[in-house]
Write an enzyme that holds these catalytic residues in place. Structure first.
Site, PDB file in Angstrom:
ATOM      1  N   PHE A 127       0.925  -1.274   0.135  1.00  0.00           N
ATOM      2  CA  PHE A 127       0.031   0.033  -0.190  1.00  0.00           C
ATOM      3  C   PHE A 127       0.839   1.302   0.108  1.00  0.00           C
ATOM      4  O   PHE A 127       1.638   1.468   0.859  1.00  0.00           O
ATOM      5  CB  PHE A 127      -1.060   0.006   1.264  1.00  0.00           C
ATOM      6  CG  PHE A 127      -2.061   1.174   1.048  1.00  0.00           C
ATOM      7  CD1 PHE A 127      -2.950   1.265   0.405  1.00  0.00           C
ATOM      8  CD2 PHE A 127      -1.411   2.363   1.829  1.00  0.00           C
ATOM      9  CE1 PHE A 127      -3.804   2.320   0.466  1.00  0.00           C
ATOM     10  CE2 PHE A 127      -2.353   3.360   1.604  1.00  0.00           C
ATOM     11  CZ  PHE A 127      -3.690   3.480   1.033  1.00  0.00           C
ATOM     12  N   ASP A 214       9.081   2.576   2.002  1.00  0.00           N
ATOM     13  CA  ASP A 214       7.936   3.473   2.356  1.00  0.00           C
ATOM     14  C   ASP A 214       7.848   2.985   3.707  1.00  0.00           C
ATOM     15  O   ASP A 214       7.126   2.101   4.220  1.00  0.00           O
ATOM     16  CB  ASP A 214       6.682   2.922   1.487  1.00  0.00           C
ATOM     17  CG  ASP A 214       5.444   3.507   1.927  1.00  0.00           C
ATOM     18  OD1 ASP A 214       5.433   4.295   3.082  1.00  0.00           O
ATOM     19  OD2 ASP A 214       4.298   3.330   1.107  1.00  0.00           O
ATOM     20  N   LYS A 243       2.537   9.685   8.077  1.00  0.00           N
ATOM     21  CA  LYS A 243       1.640   9.466   9.405  1.00  0.00           C
ATOM     22  C   LYS A 243       2.229   9.963  11.030  1.00  0.00           C
ATOM     23  O   LYS A 243       1.753  11.224  11.198  1.00  0.00           O
ATOM     24  CB  LYS A 243       1.499   7.907   9.393  1.00  0.00           C
ATOM     25  CG  LYS A 243       0.440   7.355   8.556  1.00  0.00           C
ATOM     26  CD  LYS A 243      -0.161   6.130   8.606  1.00  0.00           C
ATOM     27  CE  LYS A 243      -1.141   5.894   7.615  1.00  0.00           C
ATOM     28  NZ  LYS A 243      -0.912   5.101   6.612  1.00  0.00           N
TER      29      LYS A 243
HETATM   30  C1  LIG Z   1      -1.030   5.372   4.932  1.00  0.00           C
HETATM   31  C2  LIG Z   1       0.177   5.137   4.131  1.00  0.00           C
HETATM   32  C3  LIG Z   1       0.358   5.546   2.976  1.00  0.00           C
HETATM   33  C4  LIG Z   1      -0.637   6.817   2.370  1.00  0.00           C
HETATM   34  O1  LIG Z   1      -0.622   7.866   3.213  1.00  0.00           O
HETATM   35  P1  LIG Z   1      -1.607   9.175   3.259  1.00  0.00           P
HETATM   36  O2  LIG Z   1      -1.066  10.198   4.040  1.00  0.00           O
HETATM   37  O3  LIG Z   1      -2.907   8.632   3.178  1.00  0.00           O
HETATM   38  O4  LIG Z   1      -1.367   9.657   1.564  1.00  0.00           O
HETATM   39  C5  LIG Z   1       1.408   5.088   2.096  1.00  0.00           C
HETATM   40  N1  LIG Z   1       2.024   4.207   2.510  1.00  0.00           N
HETATM   41  C6  LIG Z   1       1.856   3.563   3.493  1.00  0.00           C
HETATM   42  C7  LIG Z   1       2.814   2.514   3.903  1.00  0.00           C
HETATM   43  C8  LIG Z   1       0.731   3.884   4.486  1.00  0.00           C
HETATM   44  O5  LIG Z   1       0.626   3.221   5.661  1.00  0.00           O
END
Ligand SMILES: *Cc1c(COP(=O)(O)O)cnc(C)c1O
Length: 388
Positions: A127, A214, A243
């Site tokens: 994700f 990520d 986050k």
């Molecule tokens: C939440 C998340 C995203 C997206 O972040 P947003 O601030 O919602 O755009 C991307 N990568 C990972 C691993 C995430 O947990």
């Protein structure tokens, strides 16, 4: 609610205030927050250092744009460089945007080397966000459905399979980068092994590819180190986060080192809000508080405490197949789907969520204490034991 576009399935509760690990709803009922706004409020709600930083900055200066130098942005960049060992930072407003910056770095890195159709290797169940490029990188057909055509330039391989990466590299001279999460937060908390991550690093080194992690969810102390990669003794070329960085104030960051740090030049990328004084004041308070309050070590310790508690309580039920994740990123893998778990927990005054159908996900604040952890163990164990 009709005034809001219908993009979310929501639980019927509205919170009006929070303090530490606790939220209060419109009726005055208190809830223990074991989700932290999805790994965002790592310092808990209304942390005094963050609130003070926001208040003071709001009274001084909120925004000027990136046409000018920004003191707070400089300070936060230096703090992130110091805690990560990376070399420089691009600031965005969200995780998806931080990943967009990473994807653009990888593509530009390719073009600079004469690769005009650059390919990024991405993972199953990944994700990376909801923008078109990050949606393409995401490995979930359910969230992609209805939004084609997706972008070119991504090849997906099974997570945790080095040979699959090796084969794609061998077959495709256009590969420029490998992008992955060290723990797949939305993908059922699948957790990469040290050997796998080190193997990806070696493959990237041997083939001049960028290793892009990520850490939007795993960063900022969540796994027991400031960044998850710091458990393993290697450096990525690019790491993204968001986050937990602002404790609720929208901010994202794309950190780079080596050639990746020099790839984007003036005019190549930008953001109007990205790294504005208000967001960076919050981010700086978060980074400094994590260090001063030793929250990485505390998260590690409380993660172990929660895991031990769940093992002890749930071993005999036969319901718990595995505990995934690292630090305070905890996935309880059950032997069956639990579609009502989130609503059932809410009734018991506990916030959590479920990913991949059968994985109860817990992301409590980094400074959660033992009494709160005991309550989380008690309520979650009872709910799991009661599953028919
Ligand atoms: C939440 C998340 C995203 C997206 O972040 P947003 O601030 O919602 O755009 C991307 N990568 C990972 C691993 C995430 O947990």
């Amino acid at each position: 609610m009709q005034a809001i576009m219908n993009t979310y399935g929501r639980l019927p509760v509205t919170f009006t205030s929070g303090q530490g690990s606790w939220l209060t709803d419109v009726d005055g009922r208190r809830y223990l927050d074991a989700l932290s706004g999805i790994a965002v409020c790592g310092l808990g709600h209304a942390h005094p250092a963050v609130s003070a930083a926001i208040r003071e900055q709001a009274d001084k200066l909120i925004h000027t744009s990136n046409l000018y130098s920004i003191e707070r942005q400089q300070s936060l960049a230096e703090a992130l460089v110091r805690v990560s060992g990376m070399e420089n930072v691009f600031f965005s407003n969200s995780g998806a945007e931080a990943n967009e910056a990473a994807i653009k770095i990888a593509r530009k890195y390719g073009h600079d080397r004469g690769i005009h159709e650059p390919v990024i290797i991405v993972m199953t169940k990944a994700f990376h966000g909801r923008t078109m490029a990050t949606l393409t990188a995401t490995g979930n057909v359910k969230v992609q459905e209805g939004f084609g055509p997706l972008l070119n330039g991504f090849i997906r391989v099974p997570y945790m399979n080095l040979d699959a990466i090796r084969n794609v590299i061998a077959a495709n001279p256009n590969v420029v980068a490998v992008m992955l999460e060290p723990v797949q937060g939305e993908g059922g908390l699948a957790t990469a092994s040290a050997e796998y991550l080190q193997g990806v690093r070696t493959l990237c080194d041997d083939n001049k590819l960028l290793m892009m992690l990520d850490e939007v969810q795993t960063g900022n102390g969540r796994t027991g180190k400031y960044f998850c990669f710091q458990h393993y003794g290697f450096m990525p070329d690019v790491v993204t986060t968001a986050k937990g960085l602002g404790n609720g104030v929208p901010i994202g960051a794309c950190l780079a080192r080596g050639i990746a740090a020099e790839t984007l030049q003036p005019g190549n990328h930008g953001s109007t809000y990205g790294g504005n004084p208000l967001a960076c004041a919050a981010g700086l308070a978060v980074v400094e508080t994590i260090e001063q309050e030793n929250l990485c070590a505390h998260a590690q310790l409380m993660g172990e405490y929660l895991r031990a508690g769940f093992q002890a309580r749930l071993a005999s039920t036969g319901r718990l197949k595995e505990i995934r994740g690292l630090g305070l990123m905890i996935g309880l893998v059950l032997d069956k789907d639990c579609p009502t778990m989130m609503a059932d927990a809410l009734k018991e005054g506990l916030l959590l969520n479920v990913t991949s159908g059968n994985v109860v996900r817990l992301l409590p604040p980094l400074n959660v204490d033992k009494a709160e952890a005991d309550q989380i163990i008690e309520i979650v164990s009872n709910l799991i034991a009661a599953l028919s």
